[in-house]
Design a protein around this motif. Sequence first.
Motif, PDB file in Angstrom:
ATOM      1  N   ASP A   8     -13.355   4.031   0.242  1.00 36.95           N
ATOM      2  CA  ASP A   8     -12.349   5.074   0.346  1.00 36.95           C
ATOM      3  C   ASP A   8     -10.990   4.402   0.487  1.00 36.95           C
ATOM      4  OD1 ASP A   8     -14.390   6.875   0.204  1.00 36.95           O
ATOM      5  OD2 ASP A   8     -14.330   7.456   2.310  1.00 36.95           O
ATOM      6  N   ILE A   9     -10.048   4.857  -0.314  1.00 33.87           N
ATOM      7  CA  ILE A   9      -8.726   4.236  -0.379  1.00 33.87           C
ATOM      8  C   ILE A   9      -7.683   5.285  -0.031  1.00 33.87           C
ATOM      9  CG2 ILE A   9      -7.134   2.942  -1.858  1.00 33.87           C
ATOM     10  CD1 ILE A   9      -9.579   2.332  -3.674  1.00 33.87           C
ATOM     11  N   ASP A  10      -6.762   4.953   0.854  1.00 37.07           N
ATOM     12  CA  ASP A  10      -5.713   5.887   1.262  1.00 37.07           C
ATOM     13  C   ASP A  10      -4.551   5.861   0.276  1.00 37.07           C
ATOM     14  OD1 ASP A  10      -7.029   6.806   3.554  1.00 37.07           O
ATOM     15  OD2 ASP A  10      -6.331   5.101   4.734  1.00 37.07           O
ATOM     16  N   VAL A  11      -4.859   6.184  -0.964  1.00 37.06           N
ATOM     17  CA  VAL A  11      -3.885   6.197  -2.055  1.00 37.06           C
ATOM     18  C   VAL A  11      -4.301   7.321  -2.999  1.00 37.06           C
ATOM     19  CG1 VAL A  11      -2.973   4.850  -4.000  1.00 37.06           C
ATOM     20  CG2 VAL A  11      -3.507   3.698  -1.854  1.00 37.06           C
ATOM     21  N   SER A  99      -8.734  13.876  -1.192  1.00 37.64           N
ATOM     22  CA  SER A  99      -7.592  14.689  -0.773  1.00 37.64           C
ATOM     23  C   SER A  99      -6.425  14.229  -1.638  1.00 37.64           C
ATOM     24  CB  SER A  99      -7.304  14.480   0.716  1.00 37.64           C
ATOM     25  OG  SER A  99      -6.720  13.210   0.938  1.00 37.64           O
ATOM     26  N   GLN A 101      -4.065  12.407  -0.905  1.00 40.27           N
ATOM     27  CA  GLN A 101      -3.669  11.044  -0.569  1.00 40.27           C
ATOM     28  C   GLN A 101      -4.844  10.099  -0.362  1.00 40.27           C
ATOM     29  OE1 GLN A 101      -0.457   9.896  -0.493  1.00 40.27           O
ATOM     30  NE2 GLN A 101      -0.010  11.910  -1.346  1.00 40.27           N
ATOM     31  N   ARG A 102      -6.053  10.510  -0.716  1.00 42.97           N
ATOM     32  CA  ARG A 102      -7.240   9.681  -0.458  1.00 42.97           C
ATOM     33  C   ARG A 102      -8.187   9.749  -1.660  1.00 42.97           C
ATOM     34  NH1 ARG A 102      -9.071   7.093   3.912  1.00 42.97           N
ATOM     35  NH2 ARG A 102     -11.284   7.033   4.364  1.00 42.97           N
ATOM     36  N   THR A 103      -8.700   8.575  -2.045  1.00 44.93           N
ATOM     37  CA  THR A 103      -9.557   8.466  -3.225  1.00 44.93           C
ATOM     38  C   THR A 103     -10.799   7.661  -2.884  1.00 44.93           C
ATOM     39  OG1 THR A 103      -7.586   8.452  -4.625  1.00 44.93           O
ATOM     40  CG2 THR A 103      -9.634   7.681  -5.624  1.00 44.93           C
ATOM     41  N   ARG A 104     -11.934   8.103  -3.388  1.00 46.05           N
ATOM     42  CA  ARG A 104     -13.168   7.315  -3.269  1.00 46.05           C
ATOM     43  C   ARG A 104     -13.404   6.609  -4.592  1.00 46.05           C
ATOM     44  NH1 ARG A 104     -17.654  10.184  -0.539  1.00 46.05           N
ATOM     45  NH2 ARG A 104     -16.583   9.237   1.225  1.00 46.05           N
ATOM     46  N   LYS A 145      -8.390  -2.706  -0.516  1.00 43.63           N
ATOM     47  CA  LYS A 145      -7.350  -3.010   0.477  1.00 43.63           C
ATOM     48  C   LYS A 145      -6.064  -3.453  -0.211  1.00 43.63           C
ATOM     49  CE  LYS A 145      -6.143  -4.204   4.831  1.00 43.63           C
ATOM     50  NZ  LYS A 145      -4.810  -3.682   4.933  1.00 43.63           N
ATOM     51  N   GLU A 148      -4.159  -0.444  -1.367  1.00 41.22           N
ATOM     52  CA  GLU A 148      -3.471   0.186  -0.236  1.00 41.22           C
ATOM     53  C   GLU A 148      -2.247  -0.622   0.175  1.00 41.22           C
ATOM     54  OE1 GLU A 148      -6.364   0.610   2.872  1.00 41.22           O
ATOM     55  OE2 GLU A 148      -7.160   2.473   2.036  1.00 41.22           O
ATOM     56  N   THR A 152       1.724   0.442   0.396  1.00 47.74           N
ATOM     57  CA  THR A 152       2.469   0.332   1.652  1.00 47.74           C
ATOM     58  C   THR A 152       3.739  -0.493   1.438  1.00 47.74           C
ATOM     59  OG1 THR A 152       0.394   0.443   2.869  1.00 47.74           O
ATOM     60  CG2 THR A 152       2.309  -0.380   4.065  1.00 47.74           C
TER      61      THR A 152
END
Length: 156
Positions: A8-11, A99, A101-104, A145, A148, A152
């Motif tokens: 899961d990536i917060d992007v 979501s 902002q989040r991708t699997r 990572k 992400e 950032t």
Amino acid sequence: MQFSSKEDIDVPIEEVFAAISDFDAFERSAIRRGVEVGRVDEAAPVAPGMAWDAAFQLRGKRRDLHLVLSKMTAPEEMQFESESSGLTGVMTVELVALSPQRTRMAIVLNLAPKTLSARLFLQSLKLAKTSLTKRFKLKVAEFAKSIEDKRTTRTA
């Protein structure tokens, strides 16, 4: 033989897809690691049919690999097919927006032998499957990572 990993990536999904379709960056990274890489279709746009030839040392032998982007559905999926001396491989990368902002990201790599020597090679890999699976998952996690971290860095 199959390897798989999910991260899961917060992007957002579009940015993850842009990162996994940055083939120039992958080529440069492979070259830095001593792999000879060349695009077969230099002027072709990013689309199914793109192909690369690569050569590298593995277990003391030179290996030649032909890699083709066989399927691409932006921004959800990419599939690559590879052929090497006696081995075929299919790697699928699937992205799912969890979501905005989040991708699997799910990556599955299947290797299959075409010759007896390739079957023996895969058999030797099966003996080390646990450690190879750990390394595969670690590399996928490092890549996630890095996506992400790039985001950032850009937004900071």
